[in-house]
Design an enzyme around this catalytic site. Structure first.
Site, PDB file in Angstrom:
ATOM      1  NE  ARG A  36     -10.918   4.822 -54.167  1.00 27.79           N
ATOM      2  CZ  ARG A  36     -10.281   5.449 -53.434  1.00 27.79           C
ATOM      3  NH1 ARG A  36      -8.833   4.151 -53.999  1.00 27.79           N
ATOM      4  NH2 ARG A  36     -10.169   5.330 -51.612  1.00 27.79           N
ATOM      5  CG  HIS A  92      -2.416  24.283 -46.897  1.00 29.63           C
ATOM      6  ND1 HIS A  92      -1.124  23.373 -47.369  1.00 29.63           N
ATOM      7  CD2 HIS A  92      -2.770  23.773 -45.957  1.00 29.63           C
ATOM      8  CE1 HIS A  92      -2.317  21.971 -47.350  1.00 29.63           C
ATOM      9  NE2 HIS A  92      -2.762  21.920 -46.534  1.00 29.63           N
ATOM     10  NE  ARG A 101      -1.864  17.713 -49.480  1.00 22.15           N
ATOM     11  CZ  ARG A 101      -1.955  18.373 -48.727  1.00 22.15           C
ATOM     12  NH1 ARG A 101      -2.925  18.786 -48.492  1.00 22.15           N
ATOM     13  NH2 ARG A 101      -1.429  16.882 -47.772  1.00 22.15           N
ATOM     14  N   GLY A 112      -6.685  24.994 -43.135  1.00 24.66           N
ATOM     15  CA  GLY A 112      -7.270  24.135 -43.708  1.00 24.66           C
ATOM     16  C   GLY A 112      -7.308  23.146 -41.827  1.00 24.66           C
ATOM     17  N   GLY A 155     -15.289  10.994 -47.994  1.00 24.86           N
ATOM     18  CA  GLY A 155     -14.493  10.510 -46.716  1.00 24.86           C
ATOM     19  C   GLY A 155     -14.666  11.225 -45.594  1.00 24.86           C
ATOM     20  NE  ARG A 156     -11.098   9.340 -40.683  1.00 18.44           N
ATOM     21  CZ  ARG A 156      -9.765   8.630 -41.656  1.00 18.44           C
ATOM     22  NH1 ARG A 156      -9.747   8.936 -43.069  1.00 18.44           N
ATOM     23  NH2 ARG A 156      -9.918   7.166 -41.158  1.00 18.44           N
ATOM     24  CB  ILE A 157     -12.206  16.006 -44.487  1.00 23.59           C
ATOM     25  CG1 ILE A 157     -11.219  15.950 -43.965  1.00 23.59           C
ATOM     26  CG2 ILE A 157     -12.353  17.404 -45.270  1.00 23.59           C
ATOM     27  CD1 ILE A 157     -10.126  16.367 -44.562  1.00 23.59           C
ATOM     28  CD  GLU A 162      -0.328  24.150 -49.998  1.00 17.57           C
ATOM     29  OE1 GLU A 162      -1.153  23.857 -50.552  1.00 17.57           O
ATOM     30  OE2 GLU A 162      -0.033  24.383 -49.782  1.00 17.57           O
TER      31      GLU A 162
END
Ligand code: DGY
Length: 317
Positions: free
Chosen positions: A176, A283, A236, A285, A154-156, A265
């Site tokens: 996918r 976390h 995640r 990011g 995806g974008r990331i 978390e």
């Protein structure tokens, strides 16, 4: 004025903006609310501005006040919200894509580098003054000219690919579906996880947490990897079976693992804390001032659009 329940403390500028637009209930002590506290606190409110730490599962949603019409999650991930249950109750859910792509891709590279170049062990050796330069001291694995597998393009994932190319890495991915050649930008598509994992020397986990991706990295999929693979996870914790990962680290399938996100978390699997070839971050990011401002601003814009009768640009259900 519409009433918005804001679950976590935001940056001051974002809270000021929200106060201009809505009647807001803020959380100045930044307490992490339980599901019961979210349900109770948001009674008779029109919307919620939530964060990744809020457990808004189907049970929570079933008990939310019927006045709640929108949950604007201040995150790109929305695994903390059961979007199907929300839809069934007529609640719109939004997220904040785009604005954290760069910050998160940067952290993913930091994780891959930190893990592969033994940053954790290096820091300890430096801190304890228990080191001397020597030919074989803390030898890591170099990213240059290696094959990077990206799970979730995806974008990331694509922003990670862009950065990794600057290291001379060859980009492989599984998604996918195959991307257009524009978006692929030279990356090599693998139809199955098995194919991707078999090819990867470094592996970047970038898929969202969904029921389909829960523990997608498990004993079986890890067995497809070559010995000494480096893995980074800024997506995640839920997508990794931690026990299987620990085993793969111990048996040498995984050379090093860098991670920023965890199952349950802020708890961290106790074995991760014992292993030296793990590079951990809490976390971070999206943790730059610019990005956090943008995320809260985008969530605010989604609320604004929704209450002015427009479809919010980031509706996910
Ligand atoms: C996100 O937006 O999903 C990030 O994990 C929040 O830091």
């Amino acid at each position: 004025m519409k009433k918005i329940f804001v679950t976590r403390k935001l940056l001051k500028e974002n809270e000021e903006k929200l106060k201009e637009l809505f009647d807001v209930k803020l959380n100045p002590d930044d307490k992490i609310y339980s599901a019961a506290e979210i349900i109770e606190g948001s009674k008779n409110f029109d919307g919620i501005l939530s964060s990744v730490t809020d457990p808004i599962n189907s049970e929570t949603i079933s008990k939310l006040s019927s006045s709640i019409k929108i949950i604007a999650n201040g995150a790109v991930g929305f695994g903390n919200i059961n979007i199907k249950a929300a839809r069934e109750k007529g609640i719109t859910v939004t997220n904040t894509p785009d604005v954290l792509t760069d910050a998160t891709a940067d952290i993913q590279i930091l994780l891959l580098l930190g893990a592969s170049r033994k940053a954790y062990e290096g820091r300890i050796a430096a801190e304890t003054q228990s080191w001397k330069w020597s030919w074989d001291f803390l030898l890591g694995k170099q990213m240059s000219n290696k094959r990077l597998g990206i799970l979730g393009m995806g974008r990331i994932g694509r922003a990670v690919a862009k950065r990794a190319k600057a290291f001379g890495m060859e980009i492989h991915y599984h998604n996918r579906s195959k991307l257009s050649s524009d978006l692929e930008d030279g990356a090599i598509y693998h139809k199955t996880i098995k194919d991707l994992f078999e090819q990867s020397e470094f592996l970047s986990l970038n898929c969202p947490a969904t029921p389909e991706t829960t523990k997608i990295v498990n004993k079986e999929t890890l067995s497809y990897l070559k010995k000494n693979t480096v893995i980074g996870n800024a997506a995640r914790g839920d997508i990794v079976d931690d026990d299987a990962m620990v085993e793969a680290i111990k048996n040498g399938t995984v050379f090093a693992y860098g991670l920023d996100v965890y199952n349950g978390e802020p708890k961290i699997h106790p074995e991760y804390l014992k292993l030296k070839n793990i590079f951990l971050l809490p976390h971070l990011g999206s943790a730059t001032k610019r990005t956090r401002w943008d995320m809260a601003y985008r969530a605010t814009k989604n609320l604004q659009d929704f209450f002015s009768g427009k479809k919010p640009q980031d509706q996910v259900n």
